[in-house]
Enzyme design. Structure first.
Site, PDB file in Angstrom:
ATOM      1  N   HIS A  97       0.884  -1.164   0.000  1.00 57.95           N
ATOM      2  CA  HIS A  97       0.000   0.000   0.000  1.00 57.95           C
ATOM      3  C   HIS A  97       0.925   1.218   0.000  1.00 57.95           C
ATOM      4  O   HIS A  97       2.033   1.154   0.552  1.00 57.95           O
ATOM      5  CB  HIS A  97      -0.824   0.123   1.277  1.00 57.95           C
ATOM      6  CG  HIS A  97      -1.736  -1.038   1.592  1.00 57.95           C
ATOM      7  ND1 HIS A  97      -1.307  -2.170   2.211  1.00 57.95           N
ATOM      8  CD2 HIS A  97      -3.071  -1.195   1.402  1.00 57.95           C
ATOM      9  CE1 HIS A  97      -2.338  -2.990   2.385  1.00 57.95           C
ATOM     10  NE2 HIS A  97      -3.413  -2.439   1.896  1.00 57.95           N
ATOM     11  N   ASP A 100       2.440   1.912   3.288  1.00 59.93           N
ATOM     12  CA  ASP A 100       3.384   0.923   3.835  1.00 59.93           C
ATOM     13  C   ASP A 100       4.810   1.361   3.523  1.00 59.93           C
ATOM     14  O   ASP A 100       5.753   0.989   4.216  1.00 59.93           O
ATOM     15  CB  ASP A 100       3.226  -0.458   3.169  1.00 59.93           C
ATOM     16  CG  ASP A 100       1.840  -1.031   3.334  1.00 59.93           C
ATOM     17  OD1 ASP A 100       1.178  -0.695   4.320  1.00 59.93           O
ATOM     18  OD2 ASP A 100       1.435  -1.814   2.455  1.00 59.93           O
ATOM     19  N   GLU A 228     -10.624  -7.197  -4.379  1.00 57.44           N
ATOM     20  CA  GLU A 228     -10.382  -8.233  -3.368  1.00 57.44           C
ATOM     21  C   GLU A 228     -11.627  -8.331  -2.499  1.00 57.44           C
ATOM     22  O   GLU A 228     -11.841  -7.498  -1.618  1.00 57.44           O
ATOM     23  CB  GLU A 228      -9.142  -7.861  -2.540  1.00 57.44           C
ATOM     24  CG  GLU A 228      -8.784  -8.922  -1.516  1.00 57.44           C
ATOM     25  CD  GLU A 228      -7.548  -8.545  -0.709  1.00 57.44           C
ATOM     26  OE1 GLU A 228      -6.604  -7.952  -1.276  1.00 57.44           O
ATOM     27  OE2 GLU A 228      -7.537  -8.839   0.496  1.00 57.44           O
ATOM     28  N   GLU A 264      -8.723 -13.833  -1.289  1.00 57.39           N
ATOM     29  CA  GLU A 264      -8.017 -14.085  -0.036  1.00 57.39           C
ATOM     30  C   GLU A 264      -8.718 -15.220   0.707  1.00 57.39           C
ATOM     31  O   GLU A 264      -9.936 -15.188   0.916  1.00 57.39           O
ATOM     32  CB  GLU A 264      -7.995 -12.816   0.827  1.00 57.39           C
ATOM     33  CG  GLU A 264      -7.313 -13.039   2.169  1.00 57.39           C
ATOM     34  CD  GLU A 264      -6.926 -11.758   2.884  1.00 57.39           C
ATOM     35  OE1 GLU A 264      -6.489 -10.804   2.206  1.00 57.39           O
ATOM     36  OE2 GLU A 264      -7.065 -11.710   4.112  1.00 57.39           O
ATOM     37  N   ASP A 303     -10.629 -11.575  10.473  1.00 58.90           N
ATOM     38  CA  ASP A 303      -9.545 -11.816   9.530  1.00 58.90           C
ATOM     39  C   ASP A 303      -8.254 -12.031  10.336  1.00 58.90           C
ATOM     40  O   ASP A 303      -7.548 -11.074  10.621  1.00 58.90           O
ATOM     41  CB  ASP A 303      -9.443 -10.554   8.659  1.00 58.90           C
ATOM     42  CG  ASP A 303      -8.851 -10.787   7.295  1.00 58.90           C
ATOM     43  OD1 ASP A 303      -8.683 -11.951   6.909  1.00 58.90           O
ATOM     44  OD2 ASP A 303      -8.559  -9.792   6.613  1.00 58.90           O
ATOM     45  N   ASP A 305      -5.616 -13.604   9.451  1.00 60.30           N
ATOM     46  CA  ASP A 305      -4.421 -13.491   8.594  1.00 60.30           C
ATOM     47  C   ASP A 305      -3.280 -14.404   9.043  1.00 60.30           C
ATOM     48  O   ASP A 305      -2.138 -13.950   9.210  1.00 60.30           O
ATOM     49  CB  ASP A 305      -3.921 -12.040   8.545  1.00 60.30           C
ATOM     50  CG  ASP A 305      -4.814 -11.148   7.695  1.00 60.30           C
ATOM     51  OD1 ASP A 305      -5.630 -11.675   6.924  1.00 60.30           O
ATOM     52  OD2 ASP A 305      -4.683  -9.913   7.814  1.00 60.30           O
TER      53      ASP A 305
HETATM   54  C1  XLS Z   1      -7.638  -6.730   4.459  1.00 54.22           C
HETATM   55  C2  XLS Z   1      -7.114  -6.951   3.135  1.00 54.22           C
HETATM   56  C3  XLS Z   1      -5.961  -6.050   2.734  1.00 54.22           C
HETATM   57  C4  XLS Z   1      -5.765  -6.075   1.254  1.00 54.22           C
HETATM   58  C5  XLS Z   1      -4.975  -4.949   0.709  1.00 54.22           C
HETATM   59  O1  XLS Z   1      -8.365  -7.532   5.012  1.00 54.22           O
HETATM   60  O2  XLS Z   1      -6.756  -8.298   3.026  1.00 54.22           O
HETATM   61  O3  XLS Z   1      -4.809  -6.390   3.417  1.00 54.22           O
HETATM   62  O4  XLS Z   1      -5.167  -7.264   0.871  1.00 54.22           O
HETATM   63  O5  XLS Z   1      -5.545  -3.724   0.968  1.00 54.22           O
HETATM   64 NI    NI Z   2      -5.697  -9.171   1.476  1.00 57.03          NI
HETATM   65 NI    NI Z   3      -7.609  -9.613   4.631  1.00 58.42          NI
END
Ligand code: XLS
Ligand code: NI
Ligand code: NI
Length: 435
Positions: A97, A100, A228, A264, A303, A305
């Site tokens: 991003h 980032d 996404e 994702e 999420d 992750d």
């Molecule tokens: C958040 C998203 C983010 C995107 C990019 O849940 O996964 O990280 O991948 O903005």
């Molecule tokens: Ni993502």
């Molecule tokens: Ni995400």
């Protein structure tokens, strides 16, 4: 200056403490090298930015890289660390991003100047390596101005800031040779209809995307734009709920030629789907673009992750990817972070080795499933009543409701469809996975 002295290059089959057991970049699987099936990418935000801070506590991991956060020295140290990290793991791509890369200033002109400076620095670093940019994006959810969304905001001024960020993020993506540009609908959604005009908001998001396509193409961006999908978080209702919803949106607004899906895994499960389902829906619509490779926790509703470790999931994901012929401009971006108590640099390497090996093993197992043929054969057989006779007429569009009705009446009562044989097929898959 090296940040990760404890590890040399991580390689396949060396038996060293840091090595791959399955990811063998040059190994050919179903006609392509593993590295071609699996273009792995590092997510700048998690790997170089996330410290493990959560709603209940500050970070545990030190990502200062010897500099003061919020400075350009720190931004550059992150670049240095990131490239050392990617090179040691053999990672060929990164995703970012805008914010980032550099600390965001109060004045967007200052932020933009910083982005110019850091992208020069990254470009310099890229020389002499085979590391490339997979995709870029703009963070249009963190800054307070985006509290009501970016493309969906009620404020025309804020909308212009979203546009400015997209423009700059596209500039940087193109400058770094990026193959993709992502729109994750961060706060594009709503909490209550009592204060929301959904139709207007969606139209405005489409307008922003359309302008992004026009601008991107005008500066030579030939890659794919991605949506996404994510069903919730941070908003209660996110507009890009899942692949099917996002694809419908793209078609409605004439964006389907330029956009594909960035799927994702964790977002799929938040939507009540499997990762495989989202990949399949994208693929059959010609919209399988890229993958954010992570994993959620089915006991938690957010999420998380996590780095992917569930080989059953990675196998079924790779089954879809192989069937789709691979990802063209896309890759496997580890949009994943270490757990908060795994706060060391060593843990960062362990996490990527886990994720890369999980997908490599998934690729090997998916290829075995396809070569075994049981599933494909079963599915082919399952629909065989459409190969000839009345079935073929249906598929060819050469019949009518009257004819089908007359046919049914002549049968009086049909035989039951053949067995779905689910347990038999699950057993087959297990036997391939665990043989
Ligand atoms: C958040 C998203 C983010 C995107 C990019 O849940 O996964 O990280 O991948 O903005
Ligand atoms: Ni993502
Ligand atoms: Ni995400």
């Amino acid at each position: 200056m090296a940040f990760f002295d404890f590890v040399d290059k991580v390689e396949y089959g060396t038996g060293k403490d840091y090595s791959f057991r399955y990811y063998d970049a040059d190994k050919v699987v179903m006609g392509k090298k593993m590295s071609e099936w699996l273009p792995f990418a590092m997510a700048w935000w998690h790997n170089l930015g996330a410290t493990g801070a959560d709603m209940f506590g500050v970070g545990t991991a030190d990502k200062t890289f010897g500099q003061v956060p919020g400075t350009m020295e720190h931004a550059k140290a992150k670049v240095d660390a990131g490239f050392e990290f990617m090179q040691k793991l053999g990672i060929k791509y990164f995703c970012f991003h805008d914010v980032d890369l550099v600390p965001e200033a109060d004045d967007i002109n200052v932020t933009n100047a910083r982005l110019d400076e850091i992208s020069d620095y990254i470009l310099e670093k890229m020389k002499g390596t085979d590391i490339k940019c997979l995709w870029g994006t703009a963070n249009m959810f963190g800054n307070p101005r985006f509290m009501n969304g970016a493309g969906s905001t009620n404020s025309a001024d804020v909308y212009c800031f979203a546009a400015a960020q997209v423009k700059k993020a596209l500039d940087i993506t193109v400058k770094l040779g990026g193959q993709g540009y992502v729109f994750w609908g961060g706060r594009e959604g709503y909490e209550t209809l009592l204060n929301t005009d959904v139709k207007f908001e969606q139209e405005n998001i489409a307008r922003l995307m359309k302008m992004a396509v026009e601008y991107g193409r005008s500066i030579g961006f030939t890659g794919d734009f991605y949506i996404e999908p994510k069903p919730k978080e941070p908003m209660k209702h996110q507009y890009d709920f899942d692949a099917a919803t996002a694809i419908g949106f793209l078609r409605q607004y004439g964006l389907d030629k330029d956009f594909k899906m960035n799927i994702e895994a964790n977002h799929a499960t938040l939507a009540g789907h499997t990762f495989q389902h989202e990949l399949r829906i994208s693929a059959i619509n010609g919209m399988l673009g890229s993958i954010d490779a992570n994993q959620g926790d089915l006991l938690l509703g957010w999420d998380t992750d996590e780095f992917p470790f569930d080989v059953y999931e990675t196998t079924m994901a790779m089954y879809e990817v192989i069937k789709a012929g691979g990802l063209r401009n896309g890759g496997f971006n580890f949009d994943a972070k270490n757990r908060r108590p795994s706060y060391t640099f060593e843990d960062m390497f362990r996490a990527f080795i886990l994720g890369m090996d999980s997908f490599a093993l998934g690729l090997l197992k998916a290829a075995e499933i396809i070569e075994d043929g049981s599933i494909d054969n079963f599915i082919k057989e399952k629909y065989s009543s459409y190969n000839d006779g009345i079935g073929k007429k249906i598929v060819d569009g050469e019949t009518s409701l009257e004819e089908l009705s007359a046919y049914a009446c002549s049968l009086k009562k049909p035989a039951l469809p053949g067995s779905g044989r689910q347990e038999y097929l699950q057993y087959k898959v297990n036997n391939i996975l665990f043989k």
